[in-house]
Design an enzyme around this catalytic site. Structure first.
Site, PDB file in Angstrom:
ATOM      1  CE  LYS A 168       3.167  28.682  84.161  1.00 32.94           C
ATOM      2  NZ  LYS A 168       3.630  29.573  83.144  1.00 32.94           N
ATOM      3  CB  SER A 195       7.526  29.957  83.585  1.00 30.74           C
ATOM      4  OG  SER A 195       6.160  30.550  83.139  1.00 30.74           O
ATOM      5  CB  SER A 197       5.918  30.735  79.791  1.00 32.20           C
ATOM      6  OG  SER A 197       6.861  31.624  80.483  1.00 32.20           O
TER       7      SER A 197
END
Lengths: 486, 476
Positions: free
Chosen positions: B77, B152, B176
């Site tokens: 990420k 996220s 997330s």
């Protein structure tokens, strides 16, 4: 302004003293903590506040802070929480400063102060807390851009906050002197205000003598010497008295001191209205000071000036004056103390340190630690004087000087080389006296008739004949006896 | 779309049998990434570098010197630092930024010869639950391209689900990794707070953030977790407790005591099909002889506000460093210092990030500090204590991961923000309490959208949590 008006008011001052800790690395990362390097050389990703970096606390900085606390008699807080103080400035890379707002490492304590004019006071401390320094913003004249040097960003600091206990500007000066002496004794800071390793802000207000409430306080920043702190307070006191006398309202603000003009100037009020949004630093766990850790720090504490003063005046029976001069510098005090391990004539040791040694250091421009003679050698000099082998004058003069040039030789050997050994044997002195008496029959008669002052003349003649080597005390006694008999 | 190898074990066997190689695997994933570019998953693909590393590791395999993750291709990420690689938290404020160091977790996987294939899109600064808050556009769910993948770490979940890499390292501050894992039908795990070093993870809310793992199955999650966890000199808050060999401790106990929270399953906010699916799982467990009790957890309704107050407070100061002074975006329209700050931050940050910075700044301001921040801290302590109390009696708590399945892109805007925040309803408790939690697939709804079952365990009981999760996964 008339003295009578000034005398109606009492000055009230509290100090905030920042001291940069002389650790090898910064407060929350491994970057070197050193002054005067090329700009932006001691800056890792942590100092630069790159995304993803985290702080870790420097144990030595914590220990130094605790040492200062112990030296000031503070209570040491065992459960420490770091806080973030948030504000934006280009020399503050993270956008916040790590500090201690609610739980400072040292609570209470005091600084004992004695001013030159003899005011003695005990300034209470509110706290000593740990924090990190910001970088430097450099504004070059005529240039629009601001240059940033982040070498200083993250250097560990302690902030020593006093209660509003100071009543005279010279107390502020003395308080700073004492703090400087303490940090130097502890070896936690070099105490150099000109280089900025020690800095001071002063909170100043005035009130009518006898009033209970404090007046509106004004904070003065940017004073880069102890004298300037004193000057700024003096200026500010009069400024505030004038305002009150003119029925003007004093506003709580931050002012800056200009050393050129000797005046203080108001800064933009915007800066004073900052809400720093303090909150506990989530990247650092609570710092817990264990009994073991604290005891180790205590065991590592050096003797403090007041302890040495106490020792010198009571154990060594020195006059207060001597003790004060000696403890002014830790190196000198400890050197003196070491001489006393080898000699019991403490006053003689003190005299030698305060005169011969200090002027030697001054002449050569060197520090105590670079002085060539071992304390035991000084004790040897004292012993030679005490045993009447060398005169006091020769000892502190010629002998001392020669020894500093050949520090490995014994005092006796050097005295012999220089022919400084006094003769105290009757076999040596009596014939000389006899010679002088025989040469001066008139003077002998005059002496015997009561002109006792002539003894000095006889003494001088004997000295001359002996080339200054006779022990004056003993010779004096023998001359007296010889004159009576003659 | 056929998934060729879906677990570390399969890949290792295939490599041993000579059926595949690191090079072939990397080429496969690169093809997958290339053919699904429309999903907007990777912000940057390290194709050449991954291939050259693959060749090196293939050599090592031949020589018998390869690490434990040889053959494992991982995506990270865009909030995790990888030395000499771009890093920008899907935000323009970090335009052009290149990380000068690697996160500890990244160092650890690289030491074991994992291959990092690229950095993945996400909600800007990990703030969001739909991966729509990215400066680089929304990520699409591979199950249904009209829907969000969650957030996220939305792209990280899609990458695993759509076979663009085997594993993703994401981050979880309030759900997330778990919520997107549920939306995409994969396994998403957040360990206990402090289990994995946060060094090299861009901070959103320091006291909540954890690196999380997204994988196809529980075994892989366990294997990666044991490699990335553990003490680290760079992170003062990381746990120094020993890291068990999670992947070798996956044998379940014969009897479990499980609690489920009425407040979540019976909540009106939870969609009916999810409720039935989770209830079905609960019933199945009961039938197998495990004790399952409905328990009250009246503090749950406070978890979400507590979470938003504390995380935004921390975020507001964590994000202060993005000021245009030293790196990243600086507005060209700056005229002086103040305008540099104002313009750079106004132009560089997206709306949601600015909203959270403002909210956090507000709750920390002197006049409101006690009313919000102090109070939220107190509530957090109560939620922690009460959650731990439940674990004195129960091994695990089960609940849905999300109140709904993946929703349509663009469904939420400023008019229904509160509803958007409610997407975190079920995941924030574990984050507020700092306990480990995992989302595993639990069937699909009528539209074929994945449903996630969430299991929470007590602090540092990852081994037990993973064993139980594998047990339930095997039931499905």
């Amino acid at each position: 302004m008339e003295k009578a008006i000034i005398d109606k008011y009492e000055l009230v001052v509290g100090l905030e003293i920042h001291a940069q800790l002389a650790t090898k690395s910064k407060a929350f990362c491994d970057d070197a903590n050193s002054f005067g390097e090329e700009p932006n050389t001691n800056i890792s990703v942590i100092t630069l506040a790159h995304p993803g970096t985290l702080p870790k606390s420097n144990k030595v900085a914590v220990e130094y802070s605790i040492k200062m606390g112990l030296a000031c008699g503070c209570e040491i807080n065992r459960y420490n929480i770091y806080d973030r103080k948030n504000y934006f400035y280009p020399d503050l890379p993270k956008g916040f400063q790590i500090t201690q707002e609610k739980h400072p490492i040292c609570i209470g304590g005091k600084i004992d102060v004695k001013t030159k004019s003899g005011i003695k006071s005990s300034i209470r401390l509110n706290r000593i807390h740990m924090e990190e320094d910001a970088g430097k913003s450099i504004h070059k004249e005529g240039e629009k851009d601001t240059l940033i040097d982040l070498n200083r960003a993250g250097v560990p600091l302690i902030e020593i906050v006093t209660e509003p206990d100071l009543r005279h500007s010279e107390e502020a000066y003395s308080c700073l002197m004492e703090v400087r002496r303490l940090v130097r004794y502890l070896g936690v800071c070099d105490g150099n205000m000109e280089e900025g390793s020690m800095r001071c802000d002063a909170n100043i207000s005035i009130r009518l003598k006898g009033a209970k409430d404090y007046g509106v306080k004004v904070e003065i920043k940017n004073m880069n010497s102890m004298r300037n702190v004193q000057k700024a307070i003096d200026y500010e006191k009069i400024r505030q008295i004038e305002m009150i006398e003119n029925n003007e309202e004093i506003i709580s603000e931050t002012r800056t001191f200009d050393a050129q003009t000797g005046k203080t100037y108001g800064m933009r009020s915007k800066e004073a209205l900052n809400d720093y949004r303090y909150f506990p630093e989530p990247d650092l766990p609570p710092l817990i000071i264990s009994d073991e850790w604290l005891n180790n720090i205590k065991a590592d504490m050096p003797q403090l000036p007041k302890e040495l003063f106490q020792k010198f005046t009571s154990k060594y029976n020195l006059p207060e004056y001597d003790a004060n001069v000696l403890v002014d510098s830790q190196d000198i005090a400890l050197y003196f103390d070491q001489i006393c391990d080898h000699s019991k004539n403490y006053k003689a040791a003190s005299n030698l340190v305060m005169t011969s040694i200090k002027s030697y250091l001054n002449d050569k421009g060197i520090e105590m630690q670079d002085f060539p003679l071992a304390p035991a050698k000084i004790a040897e000099i004292i012993a030679l004087v005490d045993s009447n082998k060398v005169s006091n004058t020769a000892a502190s003069g010629k002998l001392f000087k020669a020894m500093t040039a050949s520090p490995e030789k014994s005092a006796l050997a050097v005295a012999q080389e220089l022919n400084l050994i006094q003769e105290s044997g009757n076999d040596f002195i009596l014939p000389l006296i006899q010679e002088v008496i025989e040469k001066n029959p008139d003077k002998v008669k005059a002496y015997q008739k009561g002109k006792k002052g002539l003894i000095g003349m006889f003494m001088g003649e004997v000295m001359k004949l002996s080339k200054g080597k006779v022990d004056p005390k003993k010779t004096n006694k023998l001359i007296q006896e010889a004159l009576e008999k003659a | 779309m056929e998934i060729v190898y879906s677990s570390i074990k399969e890949i290792k066997t295939a490599i041993e049998q000579g059926k595949t190689s690191c090079e072939k695997l990397v080429n496969h994933y690169l093809d997958q990434i290339d053919s699904q570019k429309d999903l907007n998953v990777f912000l940057e693909v390290y194709a050449d570098e991954a291939l050259s590393r693959a060749k090196t590791i293939d050599e090592k395999i031949k020589n018998g010197t390869a690490g434990k993750l040889a053959g494992v291709v991982i995506g990270i990420k865009d909030v995790i630092c990888y030395k000499d690689h771009g890093l920008q938290a899907a935000s323009h404020i970090l335009d052009g930024f290149v990380s000068q160091f690697s996160a500890t977790a990244v160092e650890k996987i690289l030491e074991e010869d994992a291959i990092i294939i690229g950095r993945q899109n996400c909600d800007e600064f990990a703030m969001g639950s739909s991966n729509e808050n990215s400066a680089f556009g929304p990520v699409k769910n591979s199950v249904d391209k009209t829907r969000v993948p969650g957030g996220s770490s939305g792209a990280s979940a899609v990458a695993v689900a759509a076979d663009m890499c085997l594993i993703s390292l994401g981050s979880d501050t309030g759900g997330s990794v778990r919520q997107p894992a549920a939306f995409c039908g994969v396994v998403g795990m957040k360990p206990t707070y402090s289990r994995i070093s946060r060094y090299g993870l861009i901070a959103y809310a320091s006291s909540f953030d954890t690196i999380g793992i997204i994988a196809n199955n529980v075994e892989d999650s366990a294997f990666i977790l044991e490699i990335v966890s553990g003490a680290d000199d760079h992170d003062a808050t990381v746990s120094h407790s020993e890291v068990p060999s999670y992947s070798k401790l996956l044998t379940p106990k014969s009897k479990y005591k499980i609690a489920y929270l009425k407040e979540t399953i019976d909540s009106e906010g939870v969609n009916k099909e999810i409720r039935e699916s989770v209830k079905g799982k609960i019933q199945q467990l009961e039938e197998l002889g495990h004790q399952v009790d409905a328990v009250d957890f009246p503090f749950l309704e406070y978890a979400l506000p507590t979470y938003y107050i504390l995380t935004t407070a921390e975020a507001s100061t964590n994000l202060s460093r993005f000021d245009g002074v030293r790196y990243g975006y600086r507005s060209k329209a700056s005229t002086d210092m103040l305008s540099m700050y104002k313009r750079s931050r106004s132009e560089g940050f997206g709306e949601e990030v600015k909203r959270r910075i403002m909210l956090g700044t507000f709750v920390l301001s002197a006049s409101y500090y006690d009313a919000y921040f102090t109070k939220a801290q107190k509530v957090r302590r109560i939620i922690k204590e009460q959650t731990h109390k439940l674990f004195e009696e129960y091994d695990f708590i089960v609940l849905p991961t999300t109140p709904s399945t993946a929703f349509k892109i663009g469904r939420y805007d400023e008019s229904n923000l509160v509803e958007y925040y409610l997407a975190d309803l079920c995941t924030v408790q574990a984050s507020v309490a700092g306990i480990p939690a995992i989302s595993i697939p639990c069937g699909k709804d009528k539209e074929g959208l994945p449903i996630g079952l969430q299991i929470m365990g007590d602090s540092f009981k990852e081994a037990e949590l993973l064993a139980f999760s594998k047990y339930i996964s095997d039931l499905i």
